[in-house]
Design a protein around this motif. Structure first.
Motif, short mmCIF file in Angstrom:
data_model
loop_
_atom_site.label_atom_id
_atom_site.label_comp_id
_atom_site.label_asym_id
_atom_site.label_seq_id
_atom_site.Cartn_x
_atom_site.Cartn_y
_atom_site.Cartn_z
N TRP A 174 0.85 -1.20 0.00
CA TRP A 174 0.00 0.00 0.00
C TRP A 174 0.88 1.24 0.00
O TRP A 174 2.00 1.23 0.46
N ARG A 175 0.33 2.35 -0.51
CA ARG A 175 1.11 3.57 -0.56
C ARG A 175 0.37 4.80 -0.04
O ARG A 175 1.00 5.76 0.34
N ASP A 176 -0.94 4.80 -0.05
CA ASP A 176 -1.69 5.99 0.33
C ASP A 176 -3.00 5.59 0.98
O ASP A 176 -3.47 4.46 0.81
N TYR A 177 -3.59 6.52 1.72
CA TYR A 177 -4.88 6.25 2.36
C TYR A 177 -5.70 7.53 2.41
O TYR A 177 -5.19 8.63 2.23
N ALA A 178 -6.98 7.35 2.66
CA ALA A 178 -7.91 8.48 2.85
C ALA A 178 -8.91 8.09 3.92
O ALA A 178 -9.31 6.93 4.03
N ILE A 179 -9.31 9.07 4.72
CA ILE A 179 -10.31 8.84 5.76
C ILE A 179 -11.50 9.74 5.47
O ILE A 179 -11.33 10.96 5.28
N ASP A 180 -12.67 9.15 5.41
CA ASP A 180 -13.91 9.91 5.19
C ASP A 180 -14.82 9.72 6.38
O ASP A 180 -15.08 8.59 6.80
N HIS A 181 -15.32 10.81 6.92
CA HIS A 181 -16.28 10.77 8.03
C HIS A 181 -17.61 11.27 7.48
O HIS A 181 -17.81 12.47 7.32
N LEU A 182 -18.49 10.34 7.18
CA LEU A 182 -19.78 10.66 6.60
C LEU A 182 -20.86 10.65 7.67
O LEU A 182 -20.61 10.30 8.82
N LYS A 183 -22.07 11.02 7.31
CA LYS A 183 -23.17 11.06 8.27
C LYS A 183 -23.54 9.67 8.78
O LYS A 183 -23.88 9.50 9.93
N ASP A 184 -23.46 8.67 7.91
CA ASP A 184 -23.91 7.33 8.29
C ASP A 184 -22.77 6.33 8.53
O ASP A 184 -22.99 5.28 9.11
N ARG A 185 -21.54 6.64 8.11
CA ARG A 185 -20.43 5.70 8.30
C ARG A 185 -19.09 6.43 8.19
O ARG A 185 -19.00 7.52 7.63
N ALA A 186 -18.06 5.76 8.71
CA ALA A 186 -16.69 6.24 8.58
C ALA A 186 -15.95 5.25 7.68
O ALA A 186 -16.15 4.04 7.79
N VAL A 187 -15.12 5.76 6.79
CA VAL A 187 -14.44 4.91 5.81
C VAL A 187 -12.94 5.23 5.80
O VAL A 187 -12.54 6.38 5.71
N PHE A 188 -12.13 4.17 5.90
CA PHE A 188 -10.68 4.26 5.74
C PHE A 188 -10.36 3.55 4.43
O PHE A 188 -10.51 2.33 4.34
N SER A 189 -9.96 4.30 3.42
CA SER A 189 -9.68 3.73 2.09
C SER A 189 -8.18 3.59 1.91
O SER A 189 -7.41 4.47 2.29
N VAL A 190 -7.76 2.47 1.30
CA VAL A 190 -6.35 2.17 1.09
C VAL A 190 -6.09 2.12 -0.41
O VAL A 190 -6.86 1.50 -1.16
#
Length: 133
Positions: free
Chosen positions: A60-76
């Motif tokens: 893996w080389r990069d990630y993103a974190i999204d905090h949405l109204k209904d869920r939290a997402v950690f993308s790789v």
């Protein structure tokens, strides 16, 4: 600006309009715009531990974190310009049913789902395999 005179300290103005009421601004904002779902510190530590291990292995080389109204997402990501290889999601609405945590691959297939993040992250534990030529 109103056409009514200012009140002296301790005086109460009679309500002419029955629709007026005092509203707590903090409660009003939370009802109109609820706080997003976030990862707790221990959850994020567990995710970043796996992320660090996989970066060390060159997966893996990069990630993103999204905090949405209904869920939290950690993308790789393998590369930052691509679609995510994996998404680690926290959806509190599913906590009583299948579990709040899930790992989803690029195709949208749920690889693992559960109530505890540590158990769900075990999908990234690799076993050594003997390869013969």
């Amino acid at each position: 600006m109103t056409d009514q005179p200012d009140l002296r300290p301790g005086e109460i103005r009679a309500a002419d309009n029955s629709s007026s009421s005092v509203v707590d601004l903090k409660e009003y904002r939370q009802s109109k715009d609820p706080l997003p779902v976030t990862f707790h510190r221990r959850e994020l530590d567990a995710i970043l531990w796996i992320y660090g291990r996989m970066v060390g292995e060159g997966e893996w080389r990069d990630y993103a974190i999204d905090h949405l109204k209904d869920r939290a997402v950690f993308s790789v990501f393998k590369r930052s310009g691509e679609i995510p290889l994996f998404r680690i999601e926290k959806n509190p609405k599913l906590a009583a049913k299948q579990g709040a945590f899930s790992v989803i691959n690029t195709n949208g297939t749920i690889l693992k789902r559960g109530h505890e993040l540590q158990q769900v992250l075990k999908v990234f534990n690799k076993t050594l395999k003997l390869v013969e030529k």
